[in-house]
Scaffold this motif. Sequence first.
Motif, mmCIF file in Angstrom:
data_model
loop_
_atom_site.group_PDB
_atom_site.id
_atom_site.type_symbol
_atom_site.label_atom_id
_atom_site.label_comp_id
_atom_site.label_asym_id
_atom_site.label_seq_id
_atom_site.Cartn_x
_atom_site.Cartn_y
_atom_site.Cartn_z
ATOM 1 N N ALA A 115 -2.698 4.597 -2.442
ATOM 2 C CA ALA A 115 -3.121 5.262 -1.199
ATOM 3 C C ALA A 115 -2.957 6.660 -1.346
ATOM 4 N N GLY A 116 -3.044 7.024 -2.731
ATOM 5 C CA GLY A 116 -2.900 8.575 -2.903
ATOM 6 C C GLY A 116 -1.512 8.780 -3.583
ATOM 7 N N ASP A 117 -1.540 9.415 -5.015
ATOM 8 C CA ASP A 117 -0.348 9.785 -5.479
ATOM 9 C C ASP A 117 -0.570 11.279 -5.981
ATOM 10 N N GLY A 118 0.091 12.221 -5.103
ATOM 11 C CA GLY A 118 -0.157 13.628 -5.420
ATOM 12 C C GLY A 118 -1.465 14.100 -5.460
ATOM 13 N N ALA A 119 -1.648 14.906 -6.573
ATOM 14 C CA ALA A 119 -3.103 15.393 -6.803
ATOM 15 C C ALA A 119 -3.897 14.188 -7.735
ATOM 16 N N ASN A 120 -3.181 13.471 -8.002
ATOM 17 C CA ASN A 120 -3.698 12.512 -8.980
ATOM 18 C C ASN A 120 -4.952 11.417 -8.329
ATOM 19 N N GLN A 121 -4.673 10.522 -7.944
ATOM 20 C CA GLN A 121 -5.741 9.622 -7.644
ATOM 21 C C GLN A 121 -5.860 9.088 -6.169
ATOM 22 N N HIS A 122 -6.826 8.633 -5.561
ATOM 23 C CA HIS A 122 -6.733 8.186 -4.262
ATOM 24 C C HIS A 122 -8.010 7.169 -4.488
ATOM 25 N N PRO A 123 -7.903 5.992 -5.014
ATOM 26 C CA PRO A 123 -9.039 5.251 -5.178
ATOM 27 C C PRO A 123 -9.843 4.618 -3.819
ATOM 28 N N SER A 124 -9.160 4.525 -2.861
ATOM 29 C CA SER A 124 -9.904 3.784 -1.729
ATOM 30 C C SER A 124 -10.778 4.920 -1.290
ATOM 31 N N GLN A 125 -10.282 6.312 -1.126
ATOM 32 C CA GLN A 125 -11.113 7.274 -0.784
ATOM 33 C C GLN A 125 -12.714 7.160 -1.466
ATOM 34 N N THR A 126 -12.417 7.116 -2.743
ATOM 35 C CA THR A 126 -13.803 7.063 -3.773
ATOM 36 C C THR A 126 -14.580 5.740 -3.426
ATOM 37 N N MET A 127 -13.874 4.716 -3.330
ATOM 38 C CA MET A 127 -14.680 3.322 -2.991
ATOM 39 C C MET A 127 -15.284 3.541 -1.500
ATOM 40 N N LEU A 128 -14.678 4.449 -0.753
ATOM 41 C CA LEU A 128 -15.553 4.636 0.624
ATOM 42 C C LEU A 128 -16.619 5.567 0.615
ATOM 43 N N ASP A 129 -16.371 6.517 -0.287
ATOM 44 C CA ASP A 129 -17.279 7.346 -0.583
ATOM 45 C C ASP A 129 -18.725 6.554 -1.272
ATOM 46 N N VAL A 175 0.574 -1.038 0.030
ATOM 47 C CA VAL A 175 0.032 0.021 0.181
ATOM 48 C C VAL A 175 0.817 1.164 -0.017
ATOM 49 N N MET A 176 0.894 2.087 -1.117
ATOM 50 C CA MET A 176 1.481 3.017 -0.869
ATOM 51 C C MET A 176 0.865 4.524 -1.200
ATOM 52 N N ARG A 177 1.628 5.595 -0.426
ATOM 53 C CA ARG A 177 1.197 7.043 -0.765
ATOM 54 C C ARG A 177 2.524 7.585 -1.290
ATOM 55 N N HIS A 178 2.492 8.360 -2.280
ATOM 56 C CA HIS A 178 3.713 9.274 -2.731
ATOM 57 C C HIS A 178 3.120 10.556 -3.236
ATOM 58 N N HIS A 179 3.963 11.501 -2.988
ATOM 59 C CA HIS A 179 3.683 12.975 -3.147
ATOM 60 C C HIS A 179 3.632 13.250 -4.712
#
Lengths: 302, 145
Positions: A120-134, A97-101
């Motif tokens: 788990a978030g790549d800068g301003a690009n994508q954060h799919p687990s947030q969308t799935m929880l939404d 699981v990775m997050r990167h700026h």
Amino acid sequence: MHSLVTIADLGKEKILSLLASAARFEAMPNRKTLDGRVVATLFFEPSTRTRLSFETAANRLGARVIGFSDAATSSSSKGESLKDTIMMVSNYADIIVMRHHLEGAARYASEVSPVPIINAGDGANQHPSQTMLDLYSIMKTQGTLDGLDICLVGDLKYGRTVHSLIMAMRHFHPRFHFVAPTELAMPNEYKLYCREHGIDFTEHTEFDETLINAADIIYMTRVQRERFTDLMEYERVKNVYVLRADMLRHTRPNLRILHPLPRVGEIAYDVDDCPQAYYFQQAKNGLFVRQALICDCLEIEG
Amino acid sequence: MKKEELLVAALKNGTVIDHIPSELVFKLIDLLGLQNEKSSVTIGYNLESEKIGRKGIIKVADRFFSDEEISRLSVTAPNVVLNIIHDYEVVEKKTVVIPDELHGIVRCPNPKCISNNEPMSSFFHVINKEQRLLKCHYCEKELNV
């Protein structure tokens, strides 16, 4: 086994099956499904909230967790490339699981890594687990994802969560209402995306009760001071997009208020006690969704 | 035979890249890696051209470029023509076709894109060939070339 980089890679059936899986984890979150497995959480950029949610998900499934919470404590501070870090960690862990700026970091990692990557978030690009929880929160509170009136409020220009939500909802015939100051209005590319996919939307600069009373979901986002070139303009608009309890007197009974958190001032604290407030449960739902995502990427029945 | 072709040696077998905007001649040499070419290469520029005013020309003996190599020119010099020469005759004229993917040719304009921060090649998907619209495979930003 497969990676999860962006919500755009998930079709309608996949989204629905992941949500069903998350519901099963909510009914029984503590299992030994991942007994003996190792989950790595590599947070090149700190994000305590997301990291704790993923690590709790892994722990409740019986996995062991390794990783770091800040690039300063990893070898990338010595100048190691992302590829080398991923190759090393994939020797030890079953999934990363990775997050990167940097934007696109997760896509690149997924192409070099022999084990699945969850973005788990790549800068301003994508954060799919947030969308799935939404999506899970919408499904759970409304009983359906189909045909809902969804108000997106605040920073619609830079807010990646609202952009991803639009893309994910394309399968479910939503009616979006974009509420934002002119500076932070929904970018044209996303309005074009809506038109191409037959998604209805309206645009507003005033956040008033007419809109609130006709909504099933209100998705609030932070209006950040640093986004404004004109600070006078910020002072003018910052209070226009604040939700207060007295604005919720005549809402639809099923209305729920979502927010990706952290909030700063856009939801008054008196809203917390209203039955429409759902943002803390929304964050909790992230746990079950992440359990579902980890198992799905490892292709383990959840 | 055209006048400018008299100024340089005729080619028995090989490729003549024609209609190059003069200022792009050395860029093309770079894109095609001709600095390391072993066979004879003739380079001309500031030659008169009815079509584009001043043009450049590159002749490479005994060398035929693959479609992949030609596609590298699609962003910088989409209008050049490659004449394939066999036995002093032009047997084929090839134009540059923009491919579906561009690897290592265009640099992503987004400084926060991973492709500008790792030892790796850039990678773009061509999403609209007429509008010359590209999308970065990594950061997903769109770019017009």
